[in-house]
Design a protein around this motif. Sequence first.
Motif, short mmCIF file in Angstrom:
data_model
loop_
_atom_site.label_atom_id
_atom_site.label_comp_id
_atom_site.label_asym_id
_atom_site.label_seq_id
_atom_site.Cartn_x
_atom_site.Cartn_y
_atom_site.Cartn_z
N LEU A 14 -11.76 11.76 -5.58
CA LEU A 14 -10.85 11.52 -4.48
C LEU A 14 -9.42 11.86 -4.85
O LEU A 14 -8.80 12.73 -4.26
CB LEU A 14 -10.94 10.05 -4.03
N LEU A 38 -7.34 2.57 -1.74
CA LEU A 38 -6.60 3.08 -2.89
C LEU A 38 -5.29 2.30 -3.01
O LEU A 38 -4.60 2.06 -2.02
CB LEU A 38 -6.27 4.55 -2.71
N ARG A 49 -3.36 4.60 -10.37
CA ARG A 49 -4.08 4.59 -9.10
C ARG A 49 -5.48 4.04 -9.31
O ARG A 49 -6.21 4.46 -10.20
CB ARG A 49 -4.14 6.00 -8.52
N ALA A 96 -4.06 2.82 0.93
CA ALA A 96 -4.62 3.91 1.73
C ALA A 96 -6.13 3.76 1.77
O ALA A 96 -6.74 3.35 0.78
CB ALA A 96 -4.24 5.27 1.13
N PRO A 98 -9.40 5.86 2.14
CA PRO A 98 -9.94 7.22 2.17
C PRO A 98 -11.20 7.30 3.02
O PRO A 98 -12.04 6.41 2.99
CB PRO A 98 -10.25 7.50 0.70
N ASN A 131 -10.31 14.85 2.67
CA ASN A 131 -10.38 13.49 3.16
C ASN A 131 -9.24 13.21 4.12
O ASN A 131 -8.23 13.91 4.13
CB ASN A 131 -10.29 12.48 2.01
N TYR A 133 -6.61 10.07 4.69
CA TYR A 133 -6.14 8.86 4.01
C TYR A 133 -5.35 8.05 5.03
O TYR A 133 -4.23 8.39 5.37
CB TYR A 133 -5.29 9.22 2.79
N TYR A 193 -1.29 14.09 2.04
CA TYR A 193 -1.58 14.12 0.61
C TYR A 193 -1.45 15.54 0.09
O TYR A 193 -2.07 16.45 0.59
CB TYR A 193 -3.00 13.60 0.33
N LEU A 201 1.45 9.76 0.95
CA LEU A 201 0.48 8.80 0.46
C LEU A 201 1.06 8.00 -0.70
O LEU A 201 0.99 6.77 -0.72
CB LEU A 201 -0.80 9.53 0.03
#
Length: 256
Positions: A14, A38, A49, A96, A98, A131, A133, A193, A201
């Motif tokens: 991710l 996240l 992260r 966030a 995802p 993705n 987010y 992102y 993000l």
Amino acid sequence: MCGRYVIARASGDLLGGVELEESLTNYNVAPTHTVPILVDHPNDGGFTREIHGARWGLLPVWAKDESFSSRAFNARSETVTEKPTFRHAVKSQRCAIPATGYYEWKKSTPSTGGRTQKTPFYVHPENSDDNIYFAGLYEWWKIPEGEHAGEWLLSTTILTMPSPGESDAEKFSSETLNELGELHDRLPIPLRYSGDDNDELSVWMRAQEEADVAVERIRGQAYDVAREWVLTEVGREVGSVAHNGPELIQPVERLI
């Protein structure tokens, strides 16, 4: 999420080596289900992260029981800094969520009259490897009683804003924004992102801006992100959480 369901990516990298656990894979998520979030934690002058499982539906520390979360799976960005349910989390507990996309139902009335019809669509990035987010908030809630009394439950919510209007679609020369405006009156806010420390993000999750400034920032970039999405009509099976699998996101087949 404006719609009831969100899709979690089944597998794959991710962000920065963070990978989704198989247990969080879900093609038909409903409020109160567990979703991945996240978060960025300060670490030696930088940030680490992490990905965690959280209950979809925010539980503020003062909530009396878990049922409260079923009413707080979305947070209106216009009032998120004022509402008691969200104003604590929006100050510093930003995350966030995802997803590969989400479901929304479009209402329409037949030209011949009669009952309003609802058609499900899967909203997703044009590139299937990308993705979405969603901007979110999280809270830790201490379970007051029962088998897990004293343990902490992580919960989350997704911020929303008004869907784009005709002028927004014209501004970005985007048919997708026009379709999103016709699909629903609310839009879950996506975060841009790009992989660097200055993308929306990262800035959102690190919560170094005042809440009202941060909320306006993500609202300002939302349509630019959403214009890259695609709306795909899917089968009505998505309306029941009894159905869950990759077949749900396949385009519906119609007989002519």
